[in-house]
Design an enzyme around this catalytic site. Sequence first.
Site, short mmCIF file in Angstrom:
data_model
loop_
_atom_site.label_atom_id
_atom_site.label_comp_id
_atom_site.label_asym_id
_atom_site.label_seq_id
_atom_site.Cartn_x
_atom_site.Cartn_y
_atom_site.Cartn_z
CB THR A 172 -35.59 17.03 -7.10
OG1 THR A 172 -34.46 16.13 -7.18
CG2 THR A 172 -35.12 18.35 -6.51
N GLY A 173 -38.11 15.30 -7.84
CA GLY A 173 -38.73 14.15 -8.46
C GLY A 173 -38.07 13.76 -9.77
CD GLN A 213 -41.35 14.78 -0.65
OE1 GLN A 213 -41.14 13.95 -1.54
NE2 GLN A 213 -42.51 15.43 -0.54
CE1 TYR A 218 -45.15 17.45 -2.00
CE2 TYR A 218 -44.48 15.59 -3.33
CZ TYR A 218 -44.39 16.94 -3.02
OH TYR A 218 -43.56 17.75 -3.72
CE LYS A 228 -38.19 20.47 0.25
NZ LYS A 228 -39.34 20.62 -0.64
CG HIS A 279 -41.82 22.96 -3.59
ND1 HIS A 279 -42.54 22.15 -2.74
CD2 HIS A 279 -41.57 22.20 -4.67
CE1 HIS A 279 -42.71 20.96 -3.30
NE2 HIS A 279 -42.14 20.97 -4.47
NE ARG A 334 -40.35 22.40 -9.16
CZ ARG A 334 -39.91 22.11 -10.37
NH1 ARG A 334 -38.92 22.80 -10.89
NH2 ARG A 334 -40.46 21.13 -11.07
NE ARG A 386 -34.97 24.91 -10.41
CZ ARG A 386 -35.55 25.63 -9.46
NH1 ARG A 386 -34.82 26.12 -8.47
NH2 ARG A 386 -36.85 25.88 -9.49
#
Lengths: 348, 348, 348, 348
Positions: free
Chosen positions: A78-79, A128, A130, A219, A243, A246, A298
């Site tokens: 998570t960012g 992770q 992108y 993922k 995701h 999201r 979360r």
Amino acid sequence: MTMVCLSDFEAYAKKYLPKMAWDFFAAGADDCSTRDENILAYKRIHFRPRMLRDVSMMDIRTKLLGTEISFPVGIAPTGFHQLAWPDGEKSTARAAKAMNTCYIVSTYSTCTLEEISAAAPGGLRWFQLYIHRNRAVSQQLVQQAEALGFQGLVLTADLPYTGKRRDDVRNGFRLPPHMKLKNIEDAFEVCKISPLDPSVTWNDIYWLRSLTHLPIIIKGILTKEDAELAVRHGVQGIIVSNHGGRQLDGGPATIDALVEVVEAVQDRVEVYLDGGIRKGSDVLKALSLGAKCVFIGRPALWGLTYKGEEGLQDVLRILQDEFRLSIALAGCANVSEIGRHLVQFSKL
Amino acid sequence: MTMVCLSDFEAYAKKYLPKMAWDFFAAGADDCSTRDENILAYKRIHFRPRMLRDVSMMDIRTKLLGTEISFPVGIAPTGFHQLAWPDGEKSTARAAKAMNTCYIVSTYSTCTLEEISAAAPGGLRWFQLYIHRNRAVSQQLVQQAEALGFQGLVLTADLPYTGKRRDDVRNGFRLPPHMKLKNIEDAFEVCKISPLDPSVTWNDIYWLRSLTHLPIIIKGILTKEDAELAVRHGVQGIIVSNHGGRQLDGGPATIDALVEVVEAVQDRVEVYLDGGIRKGSDVLKALSLGAKCVFIGRPALWGLTYKGEEGLQDVLRILQDEFRLSIALAGCANVSEIGRHLVQFSKL
Amino acid sequence: MTMVCLSDFEAYAKKYLPKMAWDFFAAGADDCSTRDENILAYKRIHFRPRMLRDVSMMDIRTKLLGTEISFPVGIAPTGFHQLAWPDGEKSTARAAKAMNTCYIVSTYSTCTLEEISAAAPGGLRWFQLYIHRNRAVSQQLVQQAEALGFQGLVLTADLPYTGKRRDDVRNGFRLPPHMKLKNIEDAFEVCKISPLDPSVTWNDIYWLRSLTHLPIIIKGILTKEDAELAVRHGVQGIIVSNHGGRQLDGGPATIDALVEVVEAVQDRVEVYLDGGIRKGSDVLKALSLGAKCVFIGRPALWGLTYKGEEGLQDVLRILQDEFRLSIALAGCANVSEIGRHLVQFSKL
Amino acid sequence: MTMVCLSDFEAYAKKYLPKMAWDFFAAGADDCSTRDENILAYKRIHFRPRMLRDVSMMDIRTKLLGTEISFPVGIAPTGFHQLAWPDGEKSTARAAKAMNTCYIVSTYSTCTLEEISAAAPGGLRWFQLYIHRNRAVSQQLVQQAEALGFQGLVLTADLPYTGKRRDDVRNGFRLPPHMKLKNIEDAFEVCKISPLDPSVTWNDIYWLRSLTHLPIIIKGILTKEDAELAVRHGVQGIIVSNHGGRQLDGGPATIDALVEVVEAVQDRVEVYLDGGIRKGSDVLKALSLGAKCVFIGRPALWGLTYKGEEGLQDVLRILQDEFRLSIALAGCANVSEIGRHLVQFSKL
């Protein structure tokens, strides 16, 4: 306030985080149906617990691609962890190491990979990724991660474009000025449009393979067809994920999608899951349906919000205790005894 | 107020429209079960999104009976647009043309067909017809529409009598004195009873065919039996519709009925749908199940209420953006890649 | 207050009836699950409406055992109508006659059978019977009913003992002193225990047959097994009923039970239904599933409460109008066109 | 306040018990899903009641392992009755004897087994056992129970560890200082960890068998596999139970699990059930699905809270009356007429 279960941390975070940060972490796409389904779907799965099995010696360790972790729960990517706690991803790394589990570090971290590595040397971490339009950015990140001792590369497949999260639009969400996406600052500056490449296809797995010796985990897989493609393209692991609800609203709950992915994969690679894990018994349900490990998104952020690395350890420890108790009450003394026979889908 | 999704326009309209007008637009028959089912049914359909497909070049155009539109969402026929905005159907026509999509003009318009045509010359419009007891009225309207360049004739089949909408009865709904049903004023004056003919049967399709060269689309079909009859009687298109839940309460959601209609039609004619579309992903669900295009009713009225043609363009643009994002996230770069494999009905 | 639908009458009755009377009429057994299911079950049945059928000449008459009524809705037997309106069952009889339908007069009436007959001479009435421990009481009532021109005898089969209706227990429900069960006053005085005979079995149908030439209709059947027994014991009609959910809580909704009863009966006798009818479309659903006619209980009491015979006529007229509209919108011009093809059970 | 149904006692207890005691009695594990499912599951089972069967002579007695009880409802083992009423388990024993039913005395009683026996000599009692790490403690309790005339030994199989009941953690639940676990005081004092042995397996049934001539009943079975094992290990009875939803959250409702257990057992031993019984008709559902008898836990505690032994008798008497009425309304005059044909699972 006694922190008894993960919902307590959620309530804390909702109360104390700035609205824009809470909304960003909580956001699902569109109507948030998939985000909420991720949780509701667990309620439709019932245990078939077995009695009078010796559960006096509990061992809940498992292995991720051969590396032992203390229990089958890791930290999902998570960012923007600095939104939750000043030390950001450094705290996350320390907590994960302290609890002896795996932390998947996001491309969108607010600390550099070096800072994260230095904060918790020797911890088990995956990176992770992108894939960027500017492939050099991605290449450099992958090679940096490998050099820093990261042990896996997680390619996120479900974000050719960013999902529509209404509250983020309403809030005009952006990072506070003192926080940076430290690993890709330059990438963002050269791009007016999204720096992420929506033309990525399965063949890019081969390109990634050419860059690194790290195992590649994909993922965002939700169908048997994509699971088959992933295996054929040589990945070492699959994370069943939407995701956190999201991206495409209306997709399946991950625990539901897990069933068809596991069936397609037939043990050729490890299958993991993220999304909707809130209790130790949720972990047991996912493992019963064939996941090797689950990852929390979360809840990790809520733990960070509560007390940084201590708070995240609290979250992990509660899950660990609940998981140990759940599998004991289901009649299993270790994860190898968990299986499909332990659960049934509700007829309702 | 930021307008982020269609619900924002709904909230605006509910707040600012006179109660009688809001109630009229919102009304469903009896308990409004079918009206509400139209929306709820989408939540029982889950996507099976595919990953790592090149979606860098998105093309969401489609064709309606051979005419290109910018994306597969048109404006369904609804009456009395002046209740929403002073310029009424003229604004609707302008917005539809600006967004390059199809507008189905209702018999119950508060502007004449000439006014509507003049407001947006060259726009793609179909004319929606009720067959009157006085067939001359209908004949004249059909021929006028053809002369004015309308490109399709939509016969509404589900209103031999008007459904019972409780709030309209309670409110004693009628148009304000300064608004007129301008295309059929005379028809109403000569009839004490409803001017619509409840004796219409399939053979009247042949009568319509004799009046016009326009393609005939039948609206209100909900069963495979009627779909078969429609094809056999030579229509060019079928709109699966339950009149927004305003006619027979207890009928199926249109997205559920679509399945059996598409199966019966077997690509012999185009199949469309209206009812319950609130998000771009709803459009994708309908197309996945075989609809060529969908039409929006109430959301168009909310857009008009918000800011006339600008507001309606906002609504269409939001749907367009959401649809483009949804199909990309499902792994499709254009509408020809959409198919039945993208969705599954929830077991729940 | 405009009375638009049956719920309006319900709201009126709830507001104006004394609590003890409202509670008595509204009561279901135990948790009221079956009472509420009677209504909810209709929502799980969807229409498959047919279009473009000539519905200009509507005829909604039907026949009950050969006698024509104006539409397929009669008045179910309920007790104590003076609780709702001073003239009690006399008003009910007048309204039923005015609307040309059938009224099933309850043993527990607050007017005598003579008074009821005299109030509306020539009206179609059936007499509802409980079999008493003192068989002479029952014999006398049956023969009196026949002599007064009642045209059917309805044996209630589901009340060997009275169901547990919690509010009646809490309220200590009893009739006000000025009201009497005028047809069975003596019977009650001689019995300390319930005067109804819980030892009644199928053989008692033969005893009833020996007393009267009237057709015998059995009320309270919910299974195919009992439907078969009813036919074999020579009844002329079956009312599928769970006594408005006032007897065994947890039984099926009557519209659900109707399906298996109709299938078992195979047209050998007429099948009716009561329970949960609140809209004209509910009537259409029951007829589609094989009922020849339905009967309304509580809605009739609400109508009486509103304005005596006028109020009950209002209720019946609304149902009549709604039924006529519903079958027209489903594509039928008369009751003979109604059939199983018009409905489907929701997959949900 | 009139006590009409079991919910009335629940409301009383919630109002008058100290919060810590109420929370302890009410607690379920984790999200309380299983606790709540125990009740909800009954609503998905519908009766198929039969009519016109002679139910004038009702006999609702049954036998537990050959001993007659007045109706098929006993008292499930629950701990700490002094939290509800000063006389604690002595009152429970008196009420059970007065109502001629079976009371399963918990190991966690706040009165000694001698006190309980002396309070209601000759009452039918079974003793519920947890196996202790210190086997001598268990052996002594079993032999004491047998010497005191207890007629059955109930081994609880589902508590190798105690479930996570969040409110008990928050409240820091413990017994008030003046209450003691009188039968195992010493056991608790010598153990820092839980005195219960999580290494118990099926072979320990043989050990128990060697200690006592009492019939052994195993409590906590939820699957057909464990039911088969129980029969093979020579138990005389099985109680289908999930510990009131207090152990593994996410397990099945007991009424749902009953079906597979009964099918596996094939009448080789008696099968009972606890969990979720709130009405006489719930008892009938359980018996229809094959239970010989059910046991009530929380409702017994509510009765004790209300008025000690009198209050518990009230609870039992209400259940008895409701059960008698339910089986009569379903068409059965005694428990031998109850069978699987009386119920169906809702399609919903």
